[in-house]
Enzyme design. Structure first.
Site, PDB file in Angstrom:
ATOM      1  N   CYS A  10      -7.391  25.609  25.015  1.00 57.27           N
ATOM      2  CA  CYS A  10      -6.589  26.508  25.857  1.00 57.27           C
ATOM      3  C   CYS A  10      -5.475  25.737  26.557  1.00 57.27           C
ATOM      4  O   CYS A  10      -5.558  24.523  26.769  1.00 57.27           O
ATOM      5  CB  CYS A  10      -7.464  27.159  26.922  1.00 57.27           C
ATOM      6  N   GLU A  58      -4.612  25.766  29.677  1.00 58.51           N
ATOM      7  CA  GLU A  58      -4.983  25.163  30.961  1.00 58.51           C
ATOM      8  C   GLU A  58      -5.664  23.823  30.761  1.00 58.51           C
ATOM      9  O   GLU A  58      -5.427  22.863  31.491  1.00 58.51           O
ATOM     10  CB  GLU A  58      -5.925  26.097  31.736  1.00 58.51           C
TER      11      GLU A  58
HETATM   12  N1  THU Z   1      -6.271  31.040  25.763  1.00 62.84           N
HETATM   13  C1  THU Z   1      -5.732  30.131  26.618  1.00 62.84           C
HETATM   14  O1  THU Z   1      -4.906  29.301  26.237  1.00 62.84           O
HETATM   15  N2  THU Z   1      -6.138  30.155  27.914  1.00 62.84           N
HETATM   16  C2  THU Z   1      -7.059  31.018  28.422  1.00 62.84           C
HETATM   17  O2  THU Z   1      -7.451  30.886  29.570  1.00 62.84           O
HETATM   18  C3  THU Z   1      -7.533  32.128  27.597  1.00 62.84           C
HETATM   19  C4  THU Z   1      -7.258  32.026  26.145  1.00 62.84           C
HETATM   20  C5  THU Z   1      -5.860  31.013  24.357  1.00 62.84           C
HETATM   21  C6  THU Z   1      -6.932  30.550  23.420  1.00 62.84           C
HETATM   22  C7  THU Z   1      -6.500  31.195  22.120  1.00 62.84           C
HETATM   23  O3  THU Z   1      -5.575  30.350  21.481  1.00 62.84           O
HETATM   24  C8  THU Z   1      -5.786  32.460  22.534  1.00 62.84           C
HETATM   25  O4  THU Z   1      -5.501  32.308  23.929  1.00 62.84           O
HETATM   26  C9  THU Z   1      -6.589  33.729  22.335  1.00 62.84           C
HETATM   27  O5  THU Z   1      -7.852  33.614  22.899  1.00 62.84           O
END
Ligand code: THU
Length: 128
Positions: free
Chosen positions: A52, A54
Site C-alpha cells: 500500500c 502508506e
Molecule cells: N491500497 C493502498 O494503497 N492503501 C490503502 O490503505 C488501501 C488500499 C491499495 C492496495 C491496492 O493496490 C489497491 O489500493 C486496491 O486495494
C-alpha cells in the site's frame, strides 16, 4: 489555498503501479523536522504481495532516518475518501497514535486521528 502535502501525495499517486485494481493511491508523510516522504501502491502479479501507498511512504521515511511524524495524507479517486487499510493503520501506529491523517478523495477531504482509526491499538509499549 494550495496544500503542499496534498500536492505531494497527488504527485506520488501518479506513479502508482496498480495494473490489477486500477485503484491508485498516493501517500505523503510529514516528519517532525518538516521533511516529506512519499509512497504509492505497488501491486504484484502475486496479488497478496501488494504494498500500500502508506506503507511505502513509511518505508521511505524510516530508510531515510525519520521516525517521528506530524501529519499524513492519503489520496485516492473516490468519495468519500479512502482511509488507510487496517495493516497500514498498524504500521503507522508503530510510530505514534497521535497522527492526523487527511484522506483526500475526488472532491472531499476528511481528517482522522490515527488513534480513532485504530482504537485499543497493540504497540511497542506492550512489549516492555
Ligand atoms: N491500497 C493502498 O494503497 N492503501 C490503502 O490503505 C488501501 C488500499 C491499495 C492496495 C491496492 O493496490 C489497491 O489500493 C486496491 O486495494
Amino acid at each position: 489555498m494550495t496544500d503542499s502535502l496534498i500536492a505531494a501525495a497527488r504527485a506520488a499517486q501518479v506513479r502508482a503501479y496498480a495494473p490489477y485494481s486500477k485503484f491508485r493511491v498516493g501517500a505523503a508523510l510529514e516528519a517532525a523536522d518538516g521533511s516529506v516522504f512519499l509512497g504509492c501502491n505497488v501491486e504484484n502479479a502475486s496479488y497478496g504481495l501488494t504494498i500500500c501507498a502508506e506503507r511505502a511512504a513509511i518505508c521511505a521515511a524510516v530508510s531515510a532516518g525519520a521516525l517521528r511524524f506530524r501529519r499524513a495524507v492519503v489520496v485516492s479517486d473516490v468519495d468519500p475518501p479512502a482511509a488507510p487499510c487496517g495493516a497500514c493503520r498498524q504500521v503507522l501506529a508503530e510510530f505514534g497514535l497521535d497522527l492526523p491523517i487527511d484522506g483526500v478523495g475526488l472532491t472531499r477531504t476528511v481528517r482522522w486521528q490515527l488513534s480513532e482509526l485504530l482504537p485499543a491499538a497493540f504497540g511497542p509499549e506492550q512489549l516492555g
